[in-house]
Design a protein around this motif. Structure first.
Motif, PDB file in Angstrom:
ATOM      1  N   ALA A 115       0.844  -1.198   0.000  1.00  0.00           N
ATOM      2  CA  ALA A 115       0.000   0.000   0.000  1.00  0.00           C
ATOM      3  C   ALA A 115       0.881   1.251   0.000  1.00  0.00           C
ATOM      4  N   TYR A 132       0.640   5.729   0.645  1.00  0.00           N
ATOM      5  CA  TYR A 132      -0.165   6.853   1.125  1.00  0.00           C
ATOM      6  C   TYR A 132       0.613   8.135   0.866  1.00  0.00           C
ATOM      7  N   THR A 169       0.553  12.185   1.566  1.00  0.00           N
ATOM      8  CA  THR A 169      -0.119  13.210   2.384  1.00  0.00           C
ATOM      9  C   THR A 169       0.617  14.530   2.224  1.00  0.00           C
ATOM     10  N   PRO A 188      -4.574  11.486   3.955  1.00  0.00           N
ATOM     11  CA  PRO A 188      -3.812  11.365   2.708  1.00  0.00           C
ATOM     12  C   PRO A 188      -4.594  11.964   1.534  1.00  0.00           C
ATOM     13  N   SER A 232      -4.259   7.535  -1.869  1.00  0.00           N
ATOM     14  CA  SER A 232      -3.762   6.268  -1.326  1.00  0.00           C
ATOM     15  C   SER A 232      -4.137   5.124  -2.250  1.00  0.00           C
ATOM     16  N   GLN A 233      -3.320   4.093  -2.192  1.00  0.00           N
ATOM     17  CA  GLN A 233      -3.625   2.899  -2.962  1.00  0.00           C
ATOM     18  C   GLN A 233      -3.291   1.679  -2.114  1.00  0.00           C
ATOM     19  N   GLU A 234      -4.307   0.848  -1.868  1.00  0.00           N
ATOM     20  CA  GLU A 234      -4.121  -0.391  -1.104  1.00  0.00           C
ATOM     21  C   GLU A 234      -4.439  -1.517  -2.058  1.00  0.00           C
ATOM     22  N   ARG A 266      -7.737   2.361  -5.330  1.00  0.00           N
ATOM     23  CA  ARG A 266      -7.247   3.739  -5.282  1.00  0.00           C
ATOM     24  C   ARG A 266      -8.278   4.627  -4.629  1.00  0.00           C
ATOM     25  N   TYR A 316       5.395  10.659   1.977  1.00  0.00           N
ATOM     26  CA  TYR A 316       5.037   9.492   1.182  1.00  0.00           C
ATOM     27  C   TYR A 316       5.344   8.253   2.009  1.00  0.00           C
TER      28      TYR A 316
END
Ligand SMILES: *[C@@H]1O[C@H](CO)[C@@H](O)[C@H](O)[C@H]1NC(C)=O
Ligand SMILES: *[C@@H]1O[C@H](CO)[C@@H](O)[C@H](O)[C@H]1NC(C)=O
Ligand SMILES: *[C@@H]1O[C@H](CO)[C@@H](O)[C@H](O)[C@H]1NC(C)=O
Length: 295
Positions: free
Chosen positions: A55, A57, A59, A66, A69-71, A75, A107
């Motif tokens: 993942a 994040y 910010t 954030p 973000s991408q987990e 997205r 980041y």
């Protein structure tokens, strides 16, 4: 040094190397993006291979949530942001870069080999449009005065303009550069206007060339400036006087012709009256006046 002490140092060293799994680094050099274009924020893992991103994040410094973000493949946040290629590394991508994207970010990257956070910075520039040129006055006299203008707009940060004549001489130090900053909230720019003034210009120095450089002194545009000569004044004066003398000549010749015709008419009529005096009493009276030299 006792052998015990040496043992201790060696084992501490081994421990440090073992936990080297956590010695990998995340690096993101400062990024310069271009307004309205796609910006890639280059980031990479250092001192590790076979690492997988779980993942990320991003910010903005000073904010809690954030921005992006991408987990796994989920997205969220600003849809202009994305991982450039998560299989290759942690680089990010911004489509349609805006001036508001400028600033400092935190980041955070979570991987199967642990977690790292880094501070990164983004600045945004804008490209100058091709310069437009003009002269004042529009038509120039050889050895006369003139101001040459070269204007470039929509670029940011402020660049500069250089001037060269036809044979490549650098006239920049004789020019004055005006910078006009604009910021309407969504776009920033510094319009450039360079003015090169001559008290007395030789027309054969043209055409002039102005070159626009961005703030890093990289050439980003150029234009040529043709100098339009005035129609030579001496020619105009002499052609005007030519016309006058032609007109005068026509008048003179015309009046001479008319005079000649009258004279012919007069003599012809008088000859007629000599032959037939009775035909015209007035003419015979004039004859009788006695002021005719032929009498
Ligand atoms: C360039 O800018 C100057 C000063 O603002 C202006 O007088 C001139 O007309 C401009 N020329 C062009 C071609 O826009
Ligand atoms: C032209 O002159 C300017 C001002 O003196 C200078 O900054 C610039 O480097 C010169 N350019 C070239 C190509 O010599
Ligand atoms: C700001 O200026 C840019 C470029 O000149 C323009 O595209 C944009 O619409 C302007 N935005 C506002 C809010 O005026």
């Amino acid at each position: 040094m006792s052998s015990v002490k040496i043992m201790c140092v060696v084992s501490l060293f081994i421990l440090a190397v073992r936990s080297g799994k956590d010695l990998w680094k995340l690096e993101c050099p400062p990024t310069v993006g271009i307004f309205a274009e796609t910006t890639v924020i280059r980031c990479y893992f250092k001192d590790i291979k076979d690492i997988e991103i779980v993942a990320v994040y991003l910010t903005k410094v000073g904010e809690d949530e954030p921005l992006f973000s991408q987990e796994e493949s989920k997205r969220s946040g600003d849809q202009r942001f994305s991982l450039e290629n998560s299989a290759k590394g942690p680089s990010l991508k911004i489509s349609k870069t805006m001036f508001s994207d400028e600033g400092e970010y935190l980041y955070h990257v979570i991987t199967d080999s642990g977690f790292k956070g880094i501070k990164l910075s983004i600045s945004v520039t804008a490209k100058y449009k091709d310069p437009v040129t003009s002269t004042w006055p529009e038509m120039v006299m050889d050895r006369g005065p003139v101001s040459l203008y070269c204007n470039a707009t929509d670029g940011f940060p402020a660049g500069t303009i250089n001037w060269f004549d036809q044979s490549g001489n650098n006239w920049t130090s004789n020019s004055v550069l005006t910078k006009d900053p604009k910021d309407n909230g969504s776009a920033k720019s510094v319009a450039l206007s360079s003015k090169l003034t001559f008290k007395s210009i030789f027309l054969e120095w043209g055409p002039f060339r102005c070159i626009v450089y961005n703030s890093k002194y990289v050439k980003v545009g150029e234009n040529y400036l043709n100098i339009t000569p005035v129609i030579n004044e001496k020619n105009m004066v002499s052609s005007a006087s030519n016309t006058k003398s032609i007109v005068a000549g026509v008048i003179v010749i015309g009046s001479l012709t008319v005079g000649l015709l009258f004279a012919l008419l007069f003599f012809r009529k008088r000859n007629h009256t000599h032959r037939r005096p009775s035909a015209n009493p007035i003419l015979s009276y004039e004859q009788g006046n006695g002021d005719d030299p032929e009498k």
